[in-house]
Design a protein around this motif. Sequence first.
Motif, PDB file in Angstrom:
ATOM      1  N   ILE A   1     -68.851 -57.876  60.800  1.00 16.66           N
ATOM      2  CA  ILE A   1     -68.009 -57.364  59.787  1.00 16.66           C
ATOM      3  C   ILE A   1     -67.112 -58.730  60.264  1.00 16.66           C
ATOM      4  O   ILE A   1     -66.761 -59.393  59.003  1.00 16.66           O
ATOM      5  CB  ILE A   1     -66.947 -56.717  59.372  1.00 16.66           C
ATOM      6  CG1 ILE A   1     -67.835 -55.607  59.612  1.00 16.66           C
ATOM      7  CG2 ILE A   1     -66.667 -56.805  58.608  1.00 16.66           C
ATOM      8  CD1 ILE A   1     -67.911 -53.757  59.339  1.00 16.66           C
ATOM      9  N   ALA A   2     -66.536 -59.182  61.095  1.00 16.96           N
ATOM     10  CA  ALA A   2     -65.277 -59.894  61.103  1.00 16.96           C
ATOM     11  C   ALA A   2     -65.918 -60.968  61.442  1.00 16.96           C
ATOM     12  O   ALA A   2     -65.505 -62.322  60.898  1.00 16.96           O
ATOM     13  CB  ALA A   2     -64.456 -59.588  62.998  1.00 16.96           C
ATOM     14  N   SER A   3     -67.223 -61.515  62.079  1.00 14.12           N
ATOM     15  CA  SER A   3     -68.324 -63.159  62.148  1.00 14.12           C
ATOM     16  C   SER A   3     -68.191 -62.995  60.318  1.00 14.12           C
ATOM     17  O   SER A   3     -68.165 -64.474  59.850  1.00 14.12           O
ATOM     18  CB  SER A   3     -69.543 -62.750  62.562  1.00 14.12           C
ATOM     19  OG  SER A   3     -68.921 -62.371  64.070  1.00 14.12           O
TER      20      SER A   3
ATOM     21  N   GLY B   1     -66.961 -66.213  58.574  1.00 14.14           N
ATOM     22  CA  GLY B   1     -67.805 -67.599  58.393  1.00 14.14           C
ATOM     23  C   GLY B   1     -67.632 -67.977  57.021  1.00 14.14           C
ATOM     24  O   GLY B   1     -67.608 -68.853  56.346  1.00 14.14           O
ATOM     25  N   ILE B   2     -66.879 -67.073  56.259  1.00 10.66           N
ATOM     26  CA  ILE B   2     -66.728 -66.959  54.607  1.00 10.66           C
ATOM     27  C   ILE B   2     -65.203 -67.997  54.612  1.00 10.66           C
ATOM     28  O   ILE B   2     -65.187 -68.923  54.001  1.00 10.66           O
ATOM     29  CB  ILE B   2     -66.400 -65.717  54.264  1.00 10.66           C
ATOM     30  CG1 ILE B   2     -67.491 -65.325  53.979  1.00 10.66           C
ATOM     31  CG2 ILE B   2     -65.343 -66.222  52.324  1.00 10.66           C
ATOM     32  CD1 ILE B   2     -67.443 -63.686  53.026  1.00 10.66           C
ATOM     33  N   VAL B   3     -64.136 -67.863  55.616  1.00 13.46           N
ATOM     34  CA  VAL B   3     -62.965 -68.690  55.193  1.00 13.46           C
ATOM     35  C   VAL B   3     -63.387 -69.619  55.904  1.00 13.46           C
ATOM     36  O   VAL B   3     -62.759 -71.133  56.005  1.00 13.46           O
ATOM     37  CB  VAL B   3     -61.750 -67.441  56.023  1.00 13.46           C
ATOM     38  CG1 VAL B   3     -61.695 -66.393  55.518  1.00 13.46           C
ATOM     39  CG2 VAL B   3     -62.516 -67.208  57.375  1.00 13.46           C
ATOM     40  N   SER B   4     -63.980 -70.204  56.523  1.00 19.10           N
ATOM     41  CA  SER B   4     -64.571 -71.713  56.955  1.00 19.10           C
ATOM     42  C   SER B   4     -65.210 -72.203  56.392  1.00 19.10           C
ATOM     43  O   SER B   4     -65.381 -73.322  56.904  1.00 19.10           O
ATOM     44  CB  SER B   4     -65.394 -71.050  58.625  1.00 19.10           C
ATOM     45  OG  SER B   4     -64.974 -70.140  59.596  1.00 19.10           O
TER      46      SER B   4
ATOM     47  N   TYR C   1     -58.877 -65.004  63.481  1.00 28.32           N
ATOM     48  CA  TYR C   1     -57.672 -63.700  63.215  1.00 28.32           C
ATOM     49  C   TYR C   1     -57.459 -62.738  62.272  1.00 28.32           C
ATOM     50  O   TYR C   1     -57.485 -61.447  63.116  1.00 28.32           O
ATOM     51  CB  TYR C   1     -56.361 -64.213  63.143  1.00 28.32           C
ATOM     52  CG  TYR C   1     -55.733 -65.209  64.203  1.00 28.32           C
ATOM     53  CD1 TYR C   1     -55.843 -63.836  66.210  1.00 28.32           C
ATOM     54  CD2 TYR C   1     -54.741 -65.960  64.591  1.00 28.32           C
ATOM     55  CE1 TYR C   1     -56.253 -65.598  67.157  1.00 28.32           C
ATOM     56  CE2 TYR C   1     -54.690 -67.791  65.428  1.00 28.32           C
ATOM     57  CZ  TYR C   1     -54.914 -66.963  66.361  1.00 28.32           C
ATOM     58  OH  TYR C   1     -54.791 -68.119  67.947  1.00 28.32           O
ATOM     59  N   LEU C   2     -56.852 -62.234  61.186  1.00 29.20           N
ATOM     60  CA  LEU C   2     -57.773 -61.447  60.383  1.00 29.20           C
ATOM     61  C   LEU C   2     -58.141 -60.399  60.582  1.00 29.20           C
ATOM     62  O   LEU C   2     -58.185 -59.557  60.371  1.00 29.20           O
ATOM     63  CB  LEU C   2     -56.597 -61.884  58.965  1.00 29.20           C
ATOM     64  CG  LEU C   2     -55.744 -62.412  58.662  1.00 29.20           C
ATOM     65  CD1 LEU C   2     -55.021 -62.395  56.880  1.00 29.20           C
ATOM     66  CD2 LEU C   2     -54.724 -61.365  59.507  1.00 29.20           C
ATOM     67  N   SER C   3     -59.995 -61.406  60.379  1.00 25.68           N
ATOM     68  CA  SER C   3     -61.034 -60.470  60.421  1.00 25.68           C
ATOM     69  C   SER C   3     -60.999 -59.491  61.965  1.00 25.68           C
ATOM     70  O   SER C   3     -61.970 -58.934  61.785  1.00 25.68           O
ATOM     71  CB  SER C   3     -62.177 -61.819  60.459  1.00 25.68           C
ATOM     72  OG  SER C   3     -61.914 -62.299  59.670  1.00 25.68           O
ATOM     73  N   ALA C   4     -60.360 -60.394  63.189  1.00 28.85           N
ATOM     74  CA  ALA C   4     -60.850 -59.770  64.271  1.00 28.85           C
ATOM     75  C   ALA C   4     -59.434 -57.643  64.319  1.00 28.85           C
ATOM     76  O   ALA C   4     -59.903 -57.256  65.201  1.00 28.85           O
ATOM     77  CB  ALA C   4     -59.650 -60.043  65.275  1.00 28.85           C
ATOM     78  N   MET C   5     -59.250 -58.257  63.112  1.00 27.88           N
ATOM     79  CA  MET C   5     -58.467 -57.119  62.999  1.00 27.88           C
ATOM     80  C   MET C   5     -59.575 -55.563  62.488  1.00 27.88           C
ATOM     81  O   MET C   5     -58.858 -55.012  63.252  1.00 27.88           O
ATOM     82  CB  MET C   5     -57.177 -56.769  61.889  1.00 27.88           C
ATOM     83  CG  MET C   5     -56.256 -54.877  61.294  1.00 27.88           C
ATOM     84  SD  MET C   5     -56.088 -56.130  60.092  1.00 27.88           S
ATOM     85  CE  MET C   5     -54.702 -57.369  60.257  1.00 27.88           C
ATOM     86  N   PHE C   6     -60.764 -56.214  62.509  1.00 27.69           N
ATOM     87  CA  PHE C   6     -61.926 -54.854  62.242  1.00 27.69           C
ATOM     88  C   PHE C   6     -61.555 -54.157  63.534  1.00 27.69           C
ATOM     89  O   PHE C   6     -62.136 -53.175  63.505  1.00 27.69           O
ATOM     90  CB  PHE C   6     -62.499 -54.737  61.639  1.00 27.69           C
ATOM     91  CG  PHE C   6     -62.349 -55.529  59.669  1.00 27.69           C
ATOM     92  CD1 PHE C   6     -62.427 -54.774  58.607  1.00 27.69           C
ATOM     93  CD2 PHE C   6     -61.986 -56.142  59.300  1.00 27.69           C
ATOM     94  CE1 PHE C   6     -62.327 -54.883  57.636  1.00 27.69           C
ATOM     95  CE2 PHE C   6     -61.493 -56.811  58.408  1.00 27.69           C
ATOM     96  CZ  PHE C   6     -61.909 -55.582  57.344  1.00 27.69           C
TER      97      PHE C   6
END
Length: 312
Positions: free
Chosen positions: A224-226, A230-233, A276-281
């Motif tokens: 999910i984080a990946s 990918g989307i924000v990148s 960073y925010l994605s790593a929250m999950f």
Amino acid sequence: MESQKPKIAMYVKRPFGEKLNASFDFIKENWKQLLKYATYLILPVCLLQAANFSGLMGGMTDLTAMQAAGGMGDDPLSVFGPSFAFNYAGLVFFSFLGALLLTSLIYAMIRLYIEREERLNGILFNDIKPLLLRNIKRLFIIGVFCSFLLLLAVIIIVLLAVLTPFTLLLTLPLLFAFAIPLALMAPIYLFEEISLMEAFRKTFRLGFATWGGVFLILIVMGLIASVLQGIVSIPWYIIYIVKMVFTMSDGGEAGASVGLNFAQYLFSVLMLYGSYLSAMFTVVGLVYQYGHASEVVDSITVESDIDNFDKL
């Protein structure tokens, strides 16, 4: 109506799907507070980290332009100079700092969510600060301790591989098997008032008992984080490709464009902040996996009810 929903308990036996639901429900319920304080702590780090990241990518762009122009010497790495080492060191430092701050913040907010009757409603930074500082200190200790363990494991694996490469058939799977439970060490050491070695022993006691659950949480939340990363990148990759195309076509003049460089820097900030925010999950998922493991192995809620029986 929102306040009438039951609080998401941590020490509960949950099937894998319910652990995911608990993690998503916590983020859904508290996303405003999480986003607010994560932005306060992480955005300044991203602004500095993006400068180092852009410096590294700028060096790569210059190297590509020189290759296209046929101006490379015998030592291509000499093109980078000391700036490459400085930017790389800065990128690594701010990566660790950002991960340390974000993880400490999430653990602090989850603990306050559990302890406060009003949950995270109306929470102020002064409420978070004591736990945040405590978590930063403890996570740093864990990082140093685990780095030492990793170094020791690598040395042993290399020494055994020198004797015979066939030892890798045993040592690498063992390293993987022991690495998975270590994901629970952070929530154990941060949520419980125990020593580092006690947390280390408990990590393997809980981790091996629920090894499959820890592994699945890491895999699913990591995926999910990946996807989110990918989307924000995407904007950064687009501007990087555009810059490379123009650099290759005009001999490097586009690489010095202020507009392109500034756009690339802004998209770098966006990419890092989103990562960073994605790593929250993953962090939240491991917390509820820890709660599940504690209940399965140690029956935390049963012992608590017995201890507080006279108050019922």
